[in-house]
Design an enzyme around this catalytic site. Sequence first.
Site, mmCIF file in Angstrom:
data_model
loop_
_atom_site.group_PDB
_atom_site.id
_atom_site.type_symbol
_atom_site.label_atom_id
_atom_site.label_comp_id
_atom_site.label_asym_id
_atom_site.label_seq_id
_atom_site.Cartn_x
_atom_site.Cartn_y
_atom_site.Cartn_z
ATOM 1 N N SER A 101 0.858 -1.186 0.000
ATOM 2 C CA SER A 101 0.000 0.000 0.000
ATOM 3 C C SER A 101 0.895 1.238 0.000
ATOM 4 O O SER A 101 2.044 1.176 0.451
ATOM 5 C CB SER A 101 -0.886 0.012 1.248
ATOM 6 O OG SER A 101 -1.509 1.277 1.431
ATOM 7 N N TYR A 159 -2.498 -0.885 10.652
ATOM 8 C CA TYR A 159 -2.414 -1.150 9.203
ATOM 9 C C TYR A 159 -1.114 -0.593 8.638
ATOM 10 O O TYR A 159 -0.396 -1.277 7.896
ATOM 11 C CB TYR A 159 -3.622 -0.534 8.501
ATOM 12 C CG TYR A 159 -3.645 -0.724 7.009
ATOM 13 C CD1 TYR A 159 -4.062 -1.927 6.442
ATOM 14 C CD2 TYR A 159 -3.270 0.306 6.148
ATOM 15 C CE1 TYR A 159 -4.098 -2.095 5.068
ATOM 16 C CE2 TYR A 159 -3.303 0.148 4.777
ATOM 17 C CZ TYR A 159 -3.718 -1.057 4.241
ATOM 18 O OH TYR A 159 -3.750 -1.216 2.871
#
Length: 255
Positions: free
Chosen positions: A143, A156
């Site tokens: 990501s 995350y």
Amino acid sequence: MKLRNKVALVTGSSHGIGLGIARRLAEEGAAVVLNGRKEGGPAREALVQVRALGVRACFIAADVGSVVDCRRLVAQAAEQMGGLDILVNNAGIQKHAAFLDAREEDFDDVLGVNLRGPFFLSQAFARHRRDSGRGGRIINNSSVHEELPFPNFSDYCASKGGLKMLMRNLAIELAPLGITVNNVAPGAIETPINRSLMNQPDKLANLLGNIPAGRLGQPRDVAGAVAFLASDDAGYVTGTTLVVDGGLLWNYSEQ
């Protein structure tokens, strides 16, 4: 068809970006092992879609947050398909919580799927490739948040930052085996998980204002990058992150 005669395992591939990756690898000629936590409607539909592209495909249910399941998934995939050449660590989860409110169980879930899973899947895959005497490809779906802070998603971001350093270390350790290891880092991608965003015009407009390309990414944008890294064209590419974000990472600012 750059991946003819190759076999790819794509985790978290019953929907969204994972399914897009599985379809693209199949279009390039690869046989595909799809994966999700459980069998059911989405898994069956994904399998139908991939097989319709004219390649061998199977679905294996496994929770990549479990080390036992990781090892079983790789072993079962290799047995069913006669070997594995490509591992795509795509499965991932996120949970919204301010840092001061974050719960231990949520931290464990996120790090388990997003970091522990790729670690032990890659280990099992690399051992398989070592024993076969041939190289291979490991591609992690990371990501932009391996670089970019994301308030209220600290666990995350920690998992994706960890995945970046794991990729770099494995690229060095596994290079003598002919195994390349790279990350693909998507930005804002239009998938079912973002459906609520699509129904909030103000938030969507603010996000698009941070993306120089002026649009959300599509699963095919990520899938194309994965297909490149899985191919012989990327045989000398290892230890790097390929960002797929329309320019978001270096243009983003909190409003």
